[in-house]
Write a protein that holds these residues in place. Structure first.
Motif, PDB file in Angstrom:
ATOM      1  N   THR A   1       0.841  -1.204   0.000  1.00 51.26           N
ATOM      2  CA  THR A   1       0.000   0.000   0.000  1.00 51.26           C
ATOM      3  C   THR A   1       0.871   1.248   0.000  1.00 51.26           C
ATOM      4  O   THR A   1       0.666   2.175  -0.787  1.00 51.26           O
ATOM      5  CB  THR A   1      -0.930   0.014   1.232  1.00 51.26           C
ATOM      6  N   VAL A   2       1.855   1.269   0.885  1.00 50.81           N
ATOM      7  CA  VAL A   2       2.750   2.424   0.990  1.00 50.81           C
ATOM      8  C   VAL A   2       3.555   2.605  -0.295  1.00 50.81           C
ATOM      9  O   VAL A   2       3.738   3.731  -0.782  1.00 50.81           O
ATOM     10  CB  VAL A   2       3.690   2.273   2.201  1.00 50.81           C
ATOM     11  N   LEU A   3       4.043   1.497  -0.872  1.00 55.69           N
ATOM     12  CA  LEU A   3       4.826   1.581  -2.109  1.00 55.69           C
ATOM     13  C   LEU A   3       4.002   2.196  -3.243  1.00 55.69           C
ATOM     14  O   LEU A   3       4.490   3.059  -3.984  1.00 55.69           O
ATOM     15  CB  LEU A   3       5.309   0.190  -2.515  1.00 55.69           C
ATOM     16  N   HIS A   4       2.755   1.773  -3.378  1.00 53.17           N
ATOM     17  CA  HIS A   4       1.905   2.320  -4.442  1.00 53.17           C
ATOM     18  C   HIS A   4       1.668   3.817  -4.255  1.00 53.17           C
ATOM     19  O   HIS A   4       1.623   4.572  -5.237  1.00 53.17           O
ATOM     20  CB  HIS A   4       0.564   1.576  -4.472  1.00 53.17           C
ATOM     21  N   LEU A   5       1.567   4.255  -3.009  1.00 56.12           N
ATOM     22  CA  LEU A   5       1.435   5.690  -2.742  1.00 56.12           C
ATOM     23  C   LEU A   5       2.750   6.410  -3.053  1.00 56.12           C
ATOM     24  O   LEU A   5       2.752   7.496  -3.642  1.00 56.12           O
ATOM     25  CB  LEU A   5       1.034   5.922  -1.283  1.00 56.12           C
ATOM     26  N   ALA A   6       3.868   5.790  -2.668  1.00 52.47           N
ATOM     27  CA  ALA A   6       5.179   6.405  -2.911  1.00 52.47           C
ATOM     28  C   ALA A   6       5.437   6.589  -4.403  1.00 52.47           C
ATOM     29  O   ALA A   6       6.042   7.581  -4.826  1.00 52.47           O
ATOM     30  CB  ALA A   6       6.283   5.553  -2.293  1.00 52.47           C
ATOM     31  N   GLU A   7       4.954   5.660  -5.213  1.00 51.65           N
ATOM     32  CA  GLU A   7       5.193   5.712  -6.654  1.00 51.65           C
ATOM     33  C   GLU A   7       4.483   6.882  -7.326  1.00 51.65           C
ATOM     34  O   GLU A   7       4.873   7.283  -8.431  1.00 51.65           O
ATOM     35  CB  GLU A   7       4.752   4.395  -7.304  1.00 51.65           C
ATOM     36  N   VAL A   8       3.456   7.422  -6.677  1.00 56.85           N
ATOM     37  CA  VAL A   8       2.760   8.587  -7.248  1.00 56.85           C
ATOM     38  C   VAL A   8       2.942   9.820  -6.365  1.00 56.85           C
ATOM     39  O   VAL A   8       2.171  10.776  -6.430  1.00 56.85           O
ATOM     40  CB  VAL A   8       1.255   8.294  -7.481  1.00 56.85           C
ATOM     41  N   GLY A   9       3.990   9.802  -5.525  1.00 54.18           N
ATOM     42  CA  GLY A   9       4.336  10.975  -4.726  1.00 54.18           C
ATOM     43  C   GLY A   9       3.403  11.264  -3.580  1.00 54.18           C
ATOM     44  O   GLY A   9       3.289  12.407  -3.139  1.00 54.18           O
ATOM     45  N   GLU A  10       2.735  10.230  -3.042  1.00 56.03           N
ATOM     46  CA  GLU A  10       1.753  10.444  -1.979  1.00 56.03           C
ATOM     47  C   GLU A  10       2.159   9.797  -0.657  1.00 56.03           C
ATOM     48  O   GLU A  10       1.335   9.662   0.242  1.00 56.03           O
ATOM     49  CB  GLU A  10       0.383   9.897  -2.410  1.00 56.03           C
ATOM     50  N   VAL A  11       3.426   9.402  -0.522  1.00 58.76           N
ATOM     51  CA  VAL A  11       3.863   8.779   0.731  1.00 58.76           C
ATOM     52  C   VAL A  11       4.005   9.849   1.809  1.00 58.76           C
ATOM     53  O   VAL A  11       4.472  10.963   1.537  1.00 58.76           O
ATOM     54  CB  VAL A  11       5.185   8.013   0.538  1.00 58.76           C
ATOM     55  N   LYS A  12       3.616   9.510   3.024  1.00 55.97           N
ATOM     56  CA  LYS A  12       3.692  10.460   4.138  1.00 55.97           C
ATOM     57  C   LYS A  12       5.078  10.438   4.796  1.00 55.97           C
ATOM     58  O   LYS A  12       5.708   9.374   4.908  1.00 55.97           O
ATOM     59  CB  LYS A  12       2.634  10.108   5.199  1.00 55.97           C
ATOM     60  N   THR A  13       5.529  11.592   5.223  1.00 59.06           N
ATOM     61  CA  THR A  13       6.802  11.695   5.943  1.00 59.06           C
ATOM     62  C   THR A  13       6.774  10.844   7.198  1.00 59.06           C
ATOM     63  O   THR A  13       7.765  10.201   7.561  1.00 59.06           O
ATOM     64  CB  THR A  13       7.086  13.164   6.309  1.00 59.06           C
ATOM     65  N   GLU A  14       5.621  10.831   7.881  1.00 66.02           N
ATOM     66  CA  GLU A  14       5.481  10.046   9.112  1.00 66.02           C
ATOM     67  C   GLU A  14       5.708   8.547   8.840  1.00 66.02           C
ATOM     68  O   GLU A  14       6.319   7.848   9.646  1.00 66.02           O
ATOM     69  CB  GLU A  14       4.085  10.248   9.721  1.00 66.02           C
ATOM     70  N   THR A  15       5.226   8.097   7.704  1.00 66.69           N
ATOM     71  CA  THR A  15       5.400   6.687   7.338  1.00 66.69           C
ATOM     72  C   THR A  15       6.874   6.384   7.073  1.00 66.69           C
ATOM     73  O   THR A  15       7.403   5.358   7.523  1.00 66.69           O
ATOM     74  CB  THR A  15       4.563   6.340   6.093  1.00 66.69           C
TER      75      THR A  15
END
Length: 373
Positions: free
Chosen positions: A270-284
């Motif tokens: 889930t986190v990787l898919h968000l990271a791939e579109v620039g939506e990963v959170k700094t907290e994560t």
């Protein structure tokens, strides 16, 4: 006159059967082939890939796991218990990951051959079955939507790198077909059953491959709305800054998020898919750094962040490395990969030599090995 009436009756029957049979075919959405560039499918990272360890791993995969029909789920051929995929059963998940690898490393002829084999093994008209048993020759009636999206991603990656019109159309066609099953009206269900013609009501947040969804959906106004909603669904599943991961799933009927414990590999997908579109959170990212630096990224957590299973897997660390690669953090990428490579079998006399597995049990699962590749 009697013969004439027989001809009319027979013609009417044939016409009826043709209409009936055509009505039984799955409805297909209009195939929209995106014309915009798809560079997001191309892996841009130039981080150190540990060439020797990678070479040993690839040799293990190709000599011990890869077959002409697909890839074994586990090196050790153990029987499946309670429907859990194991042993020499094959998953479309593994085939999709291998196709992505072949395309990204420019092994184009091998890609074409393996995609043909993947279709022969898993194809169910509108989707790819998630599992094939080579002993019984049985396909599961259901797909796993993430597996389909991975294969579509691989097709589009190949098309991007080779400028192939055929594979560009094939990727768009497979995405269009998926919209008649587990991706109807933009609602991403875990699976669609080709026998009962029913969707799952569950929607795993790990299944939202945003790179692929964004590319194929945002070519139409309706698709843009679907993508925006899908991104909203996943982002709203955030568990909070104290434990900055995401709920495991979302119910498409009740609109409620699951409070089930988290399988860490799925949570990191889930986190990787968000990271791939620039939506990963700094907290994560910060939470992941703490786990990597302590060397304790466990296999299961409660939604409150309580450790429920202290075992660990190479896949967890490989996924964390990919997340850091997308975030441009080379230092944490290297740290995570060093931990992933600790699972590599280095004893030359072992049948698992080069693979990521357990020396004692002889278990070496395809998912661990493919995420490490």
């Amino acid at each position: 006159m009697k013969a004439y009436r027989m001809t009319i009756v027979l013609s009417t029957y044939i016409l009826f059967m043709l209409l009936f049979l055509s009505g039984c075919k799955p409805k297909t959405s209009e195939i929209v082939v995106p014309t915009k560039l798809s560079q997001n499918f191309v892996i841009q990272s130039k981080l150190n890939k540990n060439p020797r360890q990678t070479s040993l791993l690839l040799n293990f995969i190709q000599t011990k796991m890869l077959t002409s029909r697909g890839i074994y789920t586990n090196y050790r051929n153990v029987k499946s218990v309670n429907g859990i995929t194991n042993g020499h059963q094959m998953l479309s998940e593994s085939s999709g990951l291998w196709l992505i690898y072949l395309a990204s490393t420019h092994q184009f002829k091998r890609f074409r051959v393996f995609y043909k084999a993947t279709k022969k093994t898993f194809n169910q008209q509108i989707q790819f079955s998630y599992r094939y048993d080579p002993q019984t020759h049985q396909l599961s009636n259901v797909n796993a939507t993430l597996d389909d999206l991975r294969i579509i991603r691989a097709l589009q990656l190949y098309a991007t790198l080779t400028h192939s019109h055929y594979y560009r159309h094939e990727a768009a066609k497979r995405f269009s077909l998926l919209k008649t099953g587990s991706l109807k009206n933009g609602k991403l269900a875990n699976f669609y059953d080709v026998k009962t013609h029913k969707q799952s009501t569950n929607s795993s947040l790990a299944y939202y491959d945003f790179v692929t969804l964004k590319y194929f959906e945002t070519v139409t106004t309706k698709g843009k709305k679907f993508y925006k909603h899908q991104l909203h669904v996943v982002k709203q599943g955030y568990l909070g800054d104290a434990f900055p991961l995401y709920a495991s799933s979302f119910n498409l009927k009740t609109y409620a998020y699951s409070n089930r414990s988290l399988n860490t590999s799925e949570a990191l997908e889930t986190v990787l898919h968000l990271a791939e579109v620039g939506e990963v959170k700094t907290e994560t990212l910060n939470w992941l750094k703490i786990q990597i630096e302590s060397g304790h990224l466990y296999n299961r957590y409660s939604t409150l962040g309580i450790v429920l299973d202290k075992s660990q897997s190479a896949a967890n660390y490989s996924l964390a490395a990919m997340i850091f690669a997308n975030a441009g953090d080379n230092r944490e990428y290297q740290r995570a990969m060093r931990l992933a490579w600790q699972a590599q079998v280095t004893q030359k006399g072992s049948p698992l030599y080069g693979g990521l597995g357990d020396l004692k049990s002889k278990d070496a699962y395809s998912y661990n090995n493919f995420t490490g590749n």
